[in-house]
Design a protein around this motif. Structure first.
Motif, PDB file in Angstrom:
ATOM      1  N   VAL A 406       0.859  -1.181   0.000  1.00 11.49           N
ATOM      2  CA  VAL A 406       0.000   0.000   0.000  1.00 11.49           C
ATOM      3  C   VAL A 406       0.897   1.234   0.000  1.00 11.49           C
ATOM      4  O   VAL A 406       1.634   1.477   0.968  1.00 11.49           O
ATOM      5  N   SER A 407       0.830   2.009  -1.091  1.00 12.41           N
ATOM      6  CA  SER A 407       1.676   3.206  -1.197  1.00 12.41           C
ATOM      7  C   SER A 407       0.922   4.493  -0.881  1.00 12.41           C
ATOM      8  O   SER A 407       1.538   5.484  -0.492  1.00 12.41           O
ATOM      9  N   HIS A 408      -0.383   4.469  -1.029  1.00  7.61           N
ATOM     10  CA  HIS A 408      -1.154   5.688  -0.732  1.00  7.61           C
ATOM     11  C   HIS A 408      -2.602   5.301  -0.471  1.00  7.61           C
ATOM     12  O   HIS A 408      -3.137   4.373  -1.097  1.00  7.61           O
ATOM     13  N   MET A 409      -3.247   6.052   0.436  1.00  8.10           N
ATOM     14  CA  MET A 409      -4.657   5.809   0.748  1.00  8.10           C
ATOM     15  C   MET A 409      -5.407   7.135   0.771  1.00  8.10           C
ATOM     16  O   MET A 409      -4.891   8.150   1.240  1.00  8.10           O
ATOM     17  N   SER A 410      -6.649   7.109   0.224  1.00  4.26           N
ATOM     18  CA  SER A 410      -7.545   8.264   0.307  1.00  4.26           C
ATOM     19  C   SER A 410      -8.932   7.741   0.636  1.00  4.26           C
ATOM     20  O   SER A 410      -9.154   6.530   0.728  1.00  4.26           O
ATOM     21  N   LEU A 411      -9.885   8.666   0.794  1.00  3.98           N
ATOM     22  CA  LEU A 411     -11.242   8.249   1.119  1.00  3.98           C
ATOM     23  C   LEU A 411     -11.976   7.669  -0.082  1.00  3.98           C
ATOM     24  O   LEU A 411     -13.094   7.181   0.055  1.00  3.98           O
ATOM     25  N   VAL A 412     -11.386   7.736  -1.252  1.00  5.70           N
ATOM     26  CA  VAL A 412     -12.044   7.242  -2.465  1.00  5.70           C
ATOM     27  C   VAL A 412     -11.356   5.998  -3.006  1.00  5.70           C
ATOM     28  O   VAL A 412     -12.018   5.066  -3.466  1.00  5.70           O
TER      29      VAL A 412
END
Length: 548
Positions: A406-412
């Motif tokens: 996992v390199s990046h997480m957002s709410l979408v």
């Protein structure tokens, strides 16, 4: 009312018909038809004197249609005129001029009377009187147009009526000025009544609504009348630039006259003048409001950065055990909230009413919600990931049909980098709706391996070799202790399970190192690693044993 006009128009026709009966003489065939129609009109007029109501209206309509037929025949005669029939045709046209002159005088007086009645009658009766007045005006303008056609006919016939023609042009110019002023006044009244209705009490609204309807009909009638007279004035070569511009500004209707460069230049000139006046009156105040707006935005941008910095420090301590997604969420939402408050305050300072703006945002939110259902589903899944924290940035996961870091997480969405360095952006709804395997969530993992030896090898020796391999590897943890057990007797091999415990980051290094070392040590110790095989036995038989 309007049929009283017919009495005036065709009074002379009756006398002409009587003269025609007293002095019968042979007429040229080309005039017989038109004279016959005049006699028929005179008879219809006599018949109408004894009629009332609907019957009289029907006869009046017949007379109007008959007069249209007469004018159509006159037009044919003028088009096909000769030197011999020109005097006779001229006589017919002059009779039309006389008829229409009488009608114009009568209608002008009638319009004045109706206008006076309109100012005196009760509000409930005004709509009826207004309808009668509008019909009379329309009929009056039609007769003015037909009179202009009569004057053009006379010019073609070589008998111009210049004085009468110029008088009609002056009347049209005066009519243009009057209708333009009336349209401006009635349009202003309509606007005033519209604003009064919005703030009026319930008991006043009925009366104001009736007045508003009356004003609307006045404006509509004014626009139609002025447009008709403008078209007629254009035929007379009268400059109608200002009137055409007024019609466009009030009604918004596009006409061919608007393509006239004079009208276009006039509209542009007025627009530039209004803009210059607006700048002259509002520039200082507008500049001050713009300065205040920009100053507030600048201050709140600084506050946004300060807020983000404070929140970042607040969520950074490891004791909070917050996921990176939750940290980013709090940091982002805090900064954006401060900036939104600043924008609303700045907008209020420049005089914008925020109530309809916020209401509009609410309505737009509902519409956007229906249009972006999938996006909102991803957002909701992102909130669930934020709350339950099944994984965090830098974790190795299997989720949404993919696996990787996992390199990046957002709410979408969630960005996953695969082991072969591909970037996958997976919608959160797909991740939350499927099984999530977090491979690196725990600090310690067990490496599960299976090794097979042949049935002829020493079991105890094999176990000793495997224990030695695990004991010699520096990354294998001593606690928990590794597991080495004979697991299953396979068809071609005796299988041992080897399960050492390692740190999560050392998993693959231990897996690959132990596998390599097992092969090398087994070879040195003479322990074979079997592979699937089949033995084939051949039996030789003699020829005499073969049945014949």
């Amino acid at each position: 009312m309007r049929w009283l006009i017919i009495i005036t128009l065709f009074y002379s026709l009756l006398s002409f018909a009587e003269e025609a009966e007293q002095a019968p003489e042979t007429k040229p065939d080309e005039f017989a038809k038109i004279e016959q129609m005049e006699v028929e009109m005179a008879e219809l007029y006599k018949e109408s004197l004894d009629k009332v109501g609907t019957a009289k209206n029907i006869i009046d309509m017949q007379m109007l249609k008959k007069n249209e037929d007469i004018r159509a025949e006159l037009q044919k005669l003028i088009k096909n005129r000769t030197e011999q029939n020109t005097p006779k045709v001229t006589k017919f046209v002059n009779e039309q001029v006389e008829y229409l002159t009488l009608a114009i005088d009568f209608l002008s007086k009638r319009i004045t009377t109706l206008q006076n009645d309109l100012d005196e009658v009760e509000l409930e009766q005004k709509l009826i009187t207004q309808k009668t007045l509008n019909e009379t005006n329309a009929f009056y303008h039609t007769i003015l147009s037909e009179q202009w056609v009569n004057f053009e006919w006379l010019e073609l016939l070589g008998s111009p009526a210049d004085k009468s023609k110029q008088a009609l042009i002056r009347d049209i110019e005066q009519r243009l000025d009057f209708l333009s002023a009336k349209l401006s006044f009635d349009n202003q009244q309509e606007s005033v009544l519209a604003s009064q209705i919005k703030s009026a009490a319930d008991e006043e609204k009925d009366s104001l609504q009736l007045q508003y309807i009356f004003a609307q009909r006045d404006v509509s009638s004014d626009i139609d009348n002025l447009q008709f007279i403008v078209d007629l004035a254009n035929k007379m070569k009268i400059d109608t630039t200002d009137y055409t511009k007024q019609l466009f500004v009030i009604s918004g209707n596009l006409t061919n006259e608007l393509l006239d460069y004079k009208v276009i230049l006039s509209l542009l000139s007025d627009g530039l003048k209004d803009f210059r006046d607006w700048l002259g009156q509002n520039t200082p105040q507008a500049l001050f409001k713009i300065f205040i707006f920009l100053l507030i935005i600048f201050i709140f941008k600084i506050l946004k950065n300060v807020t983000r910095h404070i929140v970042t420090r607040a969520v950074s301590p490891p004791t909070l055990r917050m996921s990176q997604l939750m940290k980013d969420f709090f940091i982002s939402i805090s900064g954006n909230t401060v900036l939104c408050i600043g924008i609303l305050i700045a907008l209020s300072q420049i005089g914008l009413n925020l109530a309809p703006v916020l209401t509009g945002f609410g309505v737009a939110g509902v519409i956007i919600g229906f249009a972006l259902q999938d996006t909102l589903s991803n957002f909701a899944s992102g909130m669930m990931l934020l709350i339950y924290r099944p994984f965090d940035v830098d974790d190795f996961v299997e989720a949404g049909g993919t696996s990787g870091k996992v390199s990046h997480m957002s709410l979408v969405s969630t960005t996953i980098k695969t082991f072969d360095n591909q970037i996958l952006i997976v919608p959160n709804s797909k991740i939350w709706g499927d099984t999530i395997k977090n491979i690196t969530h725990e600090k310690v993992r067990r490496v599960d391996m299976v090794f097979g030896v042949s049935y002829g090898d020493d079991i105890e020796k094999t176990e000793t070799v495997l224990e030695a391999i695990l004991a010699d590897h520096p990354m294998v943890l001593r606690s928990p202790e590794p597991t080495i057990k004979l697991h299953i007797l396979n068809s071609s091999s005796v299988d041992f399970i080897v399960r050492p415990w390692v740190k999560t980051e050392d998993y693959w290094d231990v897996y690959w190192d132990v596998t390599r070392e097992v092969k090398m040590r087994f070879d040195r110790e003479g322990i074979s690693i079997p592979f699937p095989q089949q033995d084939v036995h051949l039996h030789m038989i003699k020829n005499e044993d073969i049945p014949k």
